[in-house]
Design a protein around this motif. Structure first.
Motif, PDB file in Angstrom:
ATOM      1  N   ALA A   1      11.453 -22.288  70.175  1.00  0.00           N
ATOM      2  CA  ALA A   1      12.013 -22.303  68.825  1.00  0.00           C
ATOM      3  C   ALA A   1      11.241 -23.257  67.920  1.00  0.00           C
ATOM      4  O   ALA A   1      10.976 -22.949  66.753  1.00  0.00           O
ATOM      5  CB  ALA A   1      13.488 -22.686  68.878  1.00  0.00           C
ATOM      6  N   ASP A   2      10.873 -24.418  68.456  1.00  0.00           N
ATOM      7  CA  ASP A   2      10.087 -25.375  67.670  1.00  0.00           C
ATOM      8  C   ASP A   2       8.745 -24.781  67.274  1.00  0.00           C
ATOM      9  O   ASP A   2       8.280 -24.935  66.139  1.00  0.00           O
ATOM     10  CB  ASP A   2       9.860 -26.659  68.473  1.00  0.00           C
ATOM     11  N   GLN A   3       8.117 -24.104  68.220  1.00  0.00           N
ATOM     12  CA  GLN A   3       6.815 -23.488  67.965  1.00  0.00           C
ATOM     13  C   GLN A   3       6.931 -22.438  66.869  1.00  0.00           C
ATOM     14  O   GLN A   3       6.120 -22.393  65.937  1.00  0.00           O
ATOM     15  CB  GLN A   3       6.280 -22.860  69.259  1.00  0.00           C
ATOM     16  N   LEU A   4       7.964 -21.610  66.964  1.00  0.00           N
ATOM     17  CA  LEU A   4       8.153 -20.548  65.975  1.00  0.00           C
ATOM     18  C   LEU A   4       8.459 -21.143  64.605  1.00  0.00           C
ATOM     19  O   LEU A   4       7.930 -20.685  63.582  1.00  0.00           O
ATOM     20  CB  LEU A   4       9.295 -19.626  66.426  1.00  0.00           C
ATOM     21  N   GLU A   5       9.291 -22.166  64.577  1.00  0.00           N
ATOM     22  CA  GLU A   5       9.658 -22.797  63.317  1.00  0.00           C
ATOM     23  C   GLU A   5       8.439 -23.423  62.645  1.00  0.00           C
ATOM     24  O   GLU A   5       8.293 -23.378  61.419  1.00  0.00           O
ATOM     25  CB  GLU A   5      10.732 -23.846  63.571  1.00  0.00           C
ATOM     26  N   THR A   6       7.555 -23.993  63.443  1.00  0.00           N
ATOM     27  CA  THR A   6       6.333 -24.585  62.892  1.00  0.00           C
ATOM     28  C   THR A   6       5.460 -23.524  62.245  1.00  0.00           C
ATOM     29  O   THR A   6       4.948 -23.711  61.129  1.00  0.00           O
ATOM     30  CB  THR A   6       5.545 -25.317  63.998  1.00  0.00           C
ATOM     31  N   TRP A   7       5.283 -22.404  62.928  1.00  0.00           N
ATOM     32  CA  TRP A   7       4.503 -21.307  62.361  1.00  0.00           C
ATOM     33  C   TRP A   7       5.110 -20.842  61.036  1.00  0.00           C
ATOM     34  O   TRP A   7       4.409 -20.643  60.043  1.00  0.00           O
ATOM     35  CB  TRP A   7       4.446 -20.133  63.339  1.00  0.00           C
ATOM     36  N   GLY A   8       6.429 -20.638  61.033  1.00  0.00           N
ATOM     37  CA  GLY A   8       7.082 -20.138  59.834  1.00  0.00           C
ATOM     38  C   GLY A   8       6.998 -21.092  58.657  1.00  0.00           C
ATOM     39  O   GLY A   8       6.781 -20.675  57.512  1.00  0.00           O
ATOM     40  N   SER A   9       7.164 -22.386  58.931  1.00  0.00           N
ATOM     41  CA  SER A   9       7.178 -23.371  57.849  1.00  0.00           C
ATOM     42  C   SER A   9       5.849 -23.434  57.113  1.00  0.00           C
ATOM     43  O   SER A   9       5.798 -23.798  55.941  1.00  0.00           O
ATOM     44  CB  SER A   9       7.538 -24.747  58.412  1.00  0.00           C
ATOM     45  N   ARG A  10       4.776 -23.077  57.777  1.00  0.00           N
ATOM     46  CA  ARG A  10       3.457 -23.140  57.144  1.00  0.00           C
ATOM     47  C   ARG A  10       3.325 -22.151  55.989  1.00  0.00           C
ATOM     48  O   ARG A  10       2.513 -22.349  55.085  1.00  0.00           O
ATOM     49  CB  ARG A  10       2.359 -22.864  58.176  1.00  0.00           C
ATOM     50  N   VAL A  11       4.088 -21.053  56.057  1.00  0.00           N
ATOM     51  CA  VAL A  11       4.004 -20.041  55.000  1.00  0.00           C
ATOM     52  C   VAL A  11       5.351 -19.842  54.308  1.00  0.00           C
ATOM     53  O   VAL A  11       5.584 -18.823  53.659  1.00  0.00           O
ATOM     54  CB  VAL A  11       3.481 -18.693  55.563  1.00  0.00           C
ATOM     55  N   GLY A  12       6.259 -20.805  54.455  1.00  0.00           N
ATOM     56  CA  GLY A  12       7.535 -20.748  53.753  1.00  0.00           C
ATOM     57  C   GLY A  12       8.521 -19.753  54.316  1.00  0.00           C
ATOM     58  O   GLY A  12       9.378 -19.238  53.582  1.00  0.00           O
ATOM     59  N   VAL A  13       8.431 -19.460  55.605  1.00  0.00           N
ATOM     60  CA  VAL A  13       9.325 -18.491  56.246  1.00  0.00           C
ATOM     61  C   VAL A  13      10.382 -19.239  57.064  1.00  0.00           C
ATOM     62  O   VAL A  13      10.033 -20.048  57.931  1.00  0.00           O
ATOM     63  CB  VAL A  13       8.519 -17.538  57.157  1.00  0.00           C
ATOM     64  N   PRO A  14      11.685 -18.968  56.828  1.00  0.00           N
ATOM     65  CA  PRO A  14      12.732 -19.665  57.583  1.00  0.00           C
ATOM     66  C   PRO A  14      12.869 -19.119  58.998  1.00  0.00           C
ATOM     67  O   PRO A  14      12.519 -17.966  59.273  1.00  0.00           O
ATOM     68  CB  PRO A  14      13.994 -19.391  56.772  1.00  0.00           C
ATOM     69  N   THR A  15      13.391 -19.949  59.897  1.00  0.00           N
ATOM     70  CA  THR A  15      13.613 -19.551  61.286  1.00  0.00           C
ATOM     71  C   THR A  15      15.079 -19.792  61.643  1.00  0.00           C
ATOM     72  O   THR A  15      15.607 -20.879  61.425  1.00  0.00           O
ATOM     73  CB  THR A  15      12.720 -20.362  62.243  1.00  0.00           C
ATOM     74  N   VAL A  16      15.728 -18.758  62.185  1.00  0.00           N
ATOM     75  CA  VAL A  16      17.094 -18.876  62.678  1.00  0.00           C
ATOM     76  C   VAL A  16      17.020 -19.199  64.167  1.00  0.00           C
ATOM     77  O   VAL A  16      16.339 -18.502  64.920  1.00  0.00           O
ATOM     78  CB  VAL A  16      17.893 -17.580  62.443  1.00  0.00           C
ATOM     79  N   ARG A  17      17.721 -20.233  64.578  1.00  0.00           N
ATOM     80  CA  ARG A  17      17.675 -20.635  65.972  1.00  0.00           C
ATOM     81  C   ARG A  17      19.073 -21.003  66.460  1.00  0.00           C
ATOM     82  O   ARG A  17      19.975 -21.230  65.665  1.00  0.00           O
ATOM     83  CB  ARG A  17      16.710 -21.804  66.169  1.00  0.00           C
ATOM     84  N   GLY A  18      19.230 -21.050  67.772  1.00  0.00           N
ATOM     85  CA  GLY A  18      20.501 -21.419  68.364  1.00  0.00           C
ATOM     86  C   GLY A  18      20.304 -22.554  69.342  1.00  0.00           C
ATOM     87  O   GLY A  18      19.204 -23.093  69.474  1.00  0.00           O
ATOM     88  N   PRO A  19      21.351 -22.930  70.060  1.00  0.00           N
ATOM     89  CA  PRO A  19      21.220 -24.019  71.033  1.00  0.00           C
ATOM     90  C   PRO A  19      20.331 -23.621  72.201  1.00  0.00           C
ATOM     91  O   PRO A  19      20.264 -22.445  72.573  1.00  0.00           O
ATOM     92  CB  PRO A  19      22.661 -24.255  71.497  1.00  0.00           C
ATOM     93  N   GLU A  20      19.629 -24.605  72.753  1.00  0.00           N
ATOM     94  CA  GLU A  20      18.781 -24.333  73.913  1.00  0.00           C
ATOM     95  C   GLU A  20      19.637 -23.785  75.060  1.00  0.00           C
ATOM     96  O   GLU A  20      20.692 -24.328  75.375  1.00  0.00           O
ATOM     97  CB  GLU A  20      18.071 -25.609  74.352  1.00  0.00           C
ATOM     98  N   GLY A  21      19.193 -22.696  75.651  1.00  0.00           N
ATOM     99  CA  GLY A  21      19.946 -22.068  76.732  1.00  0.00           C
ATOM    100  C   GLY A  21      21.090 -21.203  76.250  1.00  0.00           C
ATOM    101  O   GLY A  21      21.871 -20.690  77.056  1.00  0.00           O
ATOM    102  N   GLY A  22      21.214 -21.022  74.917  1.00  0.00           N
ATOM    103  CA  GLY A  22      22.292 -20.217  74.365  1.00  0.00           C
ATOM    104  C   GLY A  22      22.051 -18.722  74.544  1.00  0.00           C
ATOM    105  O   GLY A  22      21.066 -18.292  75.144  1.00  0.00           O
TER     106      GLY A  22
END
Length: 375
Positions: A218-239
């Motif tokens: 999730a952190d990796q995906l969020e980092t990619w998205g933030s570079r181009v202004g794209v939000p990331t929806v995530r949940g709890p680890e193991g959810g």
């Protein structure tokens, strides 16, 4: 007390009262100003550094990346797949440099193509077609031989397949792209690069981090998205991954997003329970919106193992397109033909390297031209 004295003391009392009232007003005004003013930054000792919070507050918002246009990425394809580094391309161009095409030369070419992951069936088709065409003129005319080779390769790669990336939903609804694949194929990185492609084409995007099993996913995906202004929806680890996927679609609908891209855990195709869960994610998403594209990410260097993965994933989630990651000079290239025949599904995107914009649409003729390029 005379009348004059009385008037004097009366005036003096009035002045004192007025000064007292003015003092009260001033004190209250100063107190209000203190309450409303932001807290002052603490003084720093000589040589001390400001706290991280202070640095963040003072910093200007970082500018978003400007992704490279998809069309210009193909210019790098020729360099990455040229015969100087690619064994598949070297074997093909070796045919054109042969003094004569005897039985041994054809056998050598056949062996090269099979080991380059082209597969026995497609290799036989290509060899038979080349022998029929070149038996007339041989390779005395290199330009003619190259044209024959190009024509037959394009046929194998099959330009008739529809390689459109279905990222638009019906009736103005968002398109939903589900991305699947096993561990180590570069799936999450591919999603980050895909987000950049979509943004470069003018789409609004939301990412769903439904890979809840890998701590950093999730952190990796969020980092990619933030570079181009794209939000990331995530949940709890193991959810519950299906819950995260559903929340992502809900967010996309509420925000009027153009494209929703959902990451999934890198499932081993040999684990039945995990594969069943992948099917569940798709069913849950489709309670809200239809899935418009299911992309299977395959590492182009894995050869036959990649084909086995493709078969199993195709049985579970109805794959609609293939993304071949790591298709640079280290990959053999023939996997393109095999995987398309195995699933009856087109290769739609190819990963050309490690750069943020090294993901491009797959174009059969450009791919073949790159293979036949000598530099």
């Amino acid at each position: 007390m005379t009348a004059v004295d009385y008037i004097f003391w009366l005036i003096l009392a009035g002045v004192v009262a007025a000064l007292a009232v003015a003092a009260v007003v001033i004190v209250r005004s100063n107190r209000q100003a203190e309450l409303e003013a932001p807290p002052a930054a603490p003084e720093l000792a000589p040589g001390a550094e400001p706290a991280p919070e202070a640095e963040e507050a003072a910093a200007e918002p970082s500018a978003l990346d400007v992704p490279e246009a998809a069309g210009s990425r193909m210019a790098r394809l020729r360099r990455r797949l040229s015969a100087s580094t690619n064994p598949f391309a070297r074997g093909l161009l070796g045919l054109l440099s042969a003094d004569k095409l005897d039985a041994e030369a054809w056998e050598d070419l056949e062996a090269t193509l099979i080991t380059a992951d082209l597969g026995v069936g497609p290799t036989t088709e290509l060899i038979d077609a080349l022998r029929a065409e070149l038996a007339i003129d041989g390779v005395a005319d290199p330009a003619r031989a190259r044209e024959v080779l190009r024509t037959e390769l394009v046929k194998l790669v099959d330009p008739s397949l529809d390689r459109t990336l279905r990222v638009a939903g019906a009736d103005g609804q968002p398109g939903v792209v589900l991305v699947v694949g096993v561990n180590g194929t570069g799936k999450t990185t591919t999603i980050g690069k895909l987000a950049r492609v979509l943004v470069a084409e003018g789409n609004s995007v939301v990412l769903g981090a439904a890979d809840t099993f890998r701590a950093a996913a999730a952190d990796q995906l969020e980092t990619w998205g933030s570079r181009v202004g794209v939000p990331t929806v995530r949940g709890p680890e193991g959810g519950d991954p299906a819950s995260v996927a559903f929340d992502t679609v809900t967010r996309g609908v509420e925000d009027g997003t153009d494209v929703i891209v959902i990451d999934t855990a890198g499932r081993l195709h040999t684990k039945t329970g995990l594969m069943d869960e992948l099917g569940k994610i798709k069913r849950v998403v489709e309670r809200k919106l239809p899935v418009t594209e299911v992309l299977l990410v395959i590492d182009a260097t894995t050869g036959q193992n990649g084909l086995t993965q493709a078969r199993v994933f195709g049985e579970v989630v109805d794959v609609t397109g293939i993304v071949l990651s790591k298709l640079d000079g280290s990959a053999k290239g023939g996997i393109v033909v095999q995987v398309q025949r195995e699933l009856g599904v087109p290769v739609k995107l190819i990963g050309l390297g490690e750069g943020a914009d090294d993901l491009a649409p797959f174009e059969p003729e450009a791919f073949v031209d790159a293979l036949l390029s000598e530099n």
